[in-house]
Design a protein around this motif. Structure first.
Motif, PDB file in Angstrom:
ATOM      1  N   CYS A  56     -23.997 -14.972  35.774  1.00 33.80           N
ATOM      2  CA  CYS A  56     -22.885 -15.886  36.331  1.00 33.80           C
ATOM      3  C   CYS A  56     -22.557 -16.661  35.229  1.00 33.80           C
ATOM      4  O   CYS A  56     -21.612 -17.585  35.429  1.00 33.80           O
ATOM      5  CB  CYS A  56     -23.853 -16.935  37.363  1.00 33.80           C
ATOM      6  N   GLU A  58     -20.632 -16.435  32.486  1.00 35.09           N
ATOM      7  CA  GLU A  58     -19.103 -16.168  32.033  1.00 35.09           C
ATOM      8  C   GLU A  58     -18.232 -16.692  33.286  1.00 35.09           C
ATOM      9  O   GLU A  58     -17.224 -17.198  33.094  1.00 35.09           O
ATOM     10  CB  GLU A  58     -18.919 -14.823  31.552  1.00 35.09           C
ATOM     11  N   THR A  59     -18.496 -16.258  34.487  1.00 31.31           N
ATOM     12  CA  THR A  59     -17.901 -16.458  35.926  1.00 31.31           C
ATOM     13  C   THR A  59     -17.835 -18.079  36.131  1.00 31.31           C
ATOM     14  O   THR A  59     -16.778 -18.637  36.024  1.00 31.31           O
ATOM     15  CB  THR A  59     -18.128 -15.937  36.846  1.00 31.31           C
ATOM     16  N   LEU A  60     -18.986 -18.657  36.052  1.00 29.26           N
ATOM     17  CA  LEU A  60     -19.036 -20.080  36.532  1.00 29.26           C
ATOM     18  C   LEU A  60     -18.910 -21.091  35.223  1.00 29.26           C
ATOM     19  O   LEU A  60     -18.316 -22.153  35.341  1.00 29.26           O
ATOM     20  CB  LEU A  60     -20.499 -20.207  37.085  1.00 29.26           C
TER      21      LEU A  60
END
Length: 459
Positions: A56, A58-60
């Motif tokens: 999570c 990199e995405t968040l």
């Protein structure tokens, strides 16, 4: 009594375990195995959390992480935890426990893995750098303080090194660095709090429970030492009293023969013929009691309680001709096997105490009641033996201490018999209880397992 007290105290001191005794070693060994098992499961939980953050991040949070070295570290941790599972199975098969060095090695691997992960994710700038502290708190709970100091110095060295050497974190949007750092600190706090609450607090509770068990074991050893001392005193008395009893038996026999001699029918001794018969009966009873004491260490055959009870009641009545006893046995209890020697010993003590209490209360003409039933609400089944008297009763304070330690009673006893009876009951897996009767008097309850332990019986 002074000699007995000194002997009991000496035996108790010799039986009381020291800090390095086998009981304590066994308890601490079980704690170390439990600690290793908890470390094993905690490591899987941390690995799961780390993998979730890796997915999570990199995405968040817009973090660009070095996946290859991190995945390598995670894989090595998983392999090491599989080796820990194998080690736990080894301990289970061999009945062994991990030593302090093994536990320290486990924690050292965890600190090394944490340091490697922090090195590749910002070093001392990573908000999770304070995750060293829960690890050290865990170490303080399960390993000696010298090893805790060594682990703390190792963590300090790793932390200090990462003040200067580390792989910086790369953010897609550097303007959000402060926000991400605060969020990371919050997550670190949550993870640390959960770890301490679920592991360290639970482990401390287990240790407190273990200490309570050790205290109970020490108290049990102390009671057994006192009982052994009293048994030794009883064996000495039995040896010493045999000769005087034999002498009295000879004299009583000669007097009875003289009293029964028709040539001496006009002498005063003939008037004592019934009393001399009674004296001989009592001396025969005393010799029988001494014979049972000499054979106390031999295993006696089990007998159905219904077959054993009438002979026991007749023998007790012979010892107490001034008292009366009424017996009642339930049909479902009649075929239950019991150990006649030890059960008779306990009931004799209870009945003797009950008879003395009634004499003190001036109600010696009332019968004692001995009932034997099955306890319907117990699992496993229990044999319930009740001795009911119409005596003086006993204060609540005395009732709470009776059987736990020798105490003076209201009718002149010293409580040694009740203490011995309680000890024998516990050895047989049962217990003794005393209750007041609303009509006056006391109810003594002896609860024994309905199926005696064969190994205990053989001992």
């Amino acid at each position: 009594m002074t000699t007995t007290a000194h002997a009991a105290a000496s035996a108790a001191r010799s039986a009381a375990p020291s800090a390095g005794d086998p009981i304590r070693a066994q308890g601490l060994g079980a704690d170390s195995l439990l600690s290793l098992r908890r470390v094993y499961w905690l490591r899987w939980a941390i690995l799961g959390g780390q993998a979730l953050l890796l997915v999570c991040a990199e995405t968040l949070a817009g973090l660009q992480l070095p996946y290859r070295p991190l995945l390598t570290i995670f894989a090595l941790q998983a392999v090491f935890n599989l080796l820990t599972a194998w080690r736990l199975r080894q301990h289970a098969r061999a009945g062994s426990v991990p030593g302090d060095a093994e536990l320290m090695g486990q924690l050292l691997v965890d600190l090394t893995a944490l340091s490697a992960i922090l090195f590749f994710t910002g070093g001392a700038t990573n908000p999770f750098v304070s995750f060293y502290l829960p690890g050290l708190a865990l170490a303080a709970a399960i390993v000696p303080w010298r090893q805790v100091v060594a682990l703390a110095l190792y963590a300090l060295a790793c932390y200090s090194l990462m003040l200067f050497e580390y792989v910086p974190l790369h953010l897609h949007n550097p303007d959000n660095a402060v926000v991400y750092h605060l969020v990371g600190m919050w997550l670190n706090f949550v993870a640390s709090a959960v770890m301490i609450a679920l592991f360290v607090a639970r482990l401390s509770g287990v240790l407190r429970e273990r200490e309570a068990q050790l205290a109970d074991a020490r108290e049990r050893l102390l009671r057994e030492a006192r009982v052994e001392s009293l048994n030794a005193q009883a064996a000495t008395v039995a040896h010493e009293i045999g000769t005087p009893l034999a002498t009295l038996a000879v004299i009583a026999g000669e007097l009875r023969a003289d009293a029964a001699d028709p040539a001496r029918g006009g002498t005063a001794i003939r008037d004592y013929l019934p009393d001399l018969h009674t004296v001989e009966q009592q001396l025969t009873l005393c010799r029988g009691i001494l014979a049972r004491l000499r054979e106390a260490n031999r295993a006696s055959a089990l007998q159905p309680v219904g077959h054993w009870l009438p002979a026991f009641a007749d023998g007790w009545q012979l010892r107490h001709p001034q008292a009366r006893i009424e017996t009642m046995i339930a049909a479902e209890a009649a075929d239950v096997p019991i150990e006649p020697a030890r059960t008779g010993q306990m009931l004799t003590i209870l009945l003797d105490n009950a008879a003395r209490s009634q004499q003190t209360a001036g109600r010696g003409d009332l019968p004692l009641r001995l009932s034997i039933t099955m306890e319907p609400r117990s699992a496993p089944r229990e044999l319930l033996l009740r001795v009911i008297d119409h005596g003086t009763g006993m204060p609540a304070a005395l009732r709470a201490r009776l059987g736990e330690t020798p105490v003076a009673s209201t009718h002149g006893g010293q409580g040694i018999g009740a203490y011995l009876a309680q000890s024998v009951a516990r050895q047989m897996g049962g217990r003794l209880l005393w209750q007041d009767r609303p009509e006056g008097g006391t109810v003594a309850e002896l609860r024994l397992p309905a199926t005696p332990d064969s190994s205990e019986h053989a001992a």
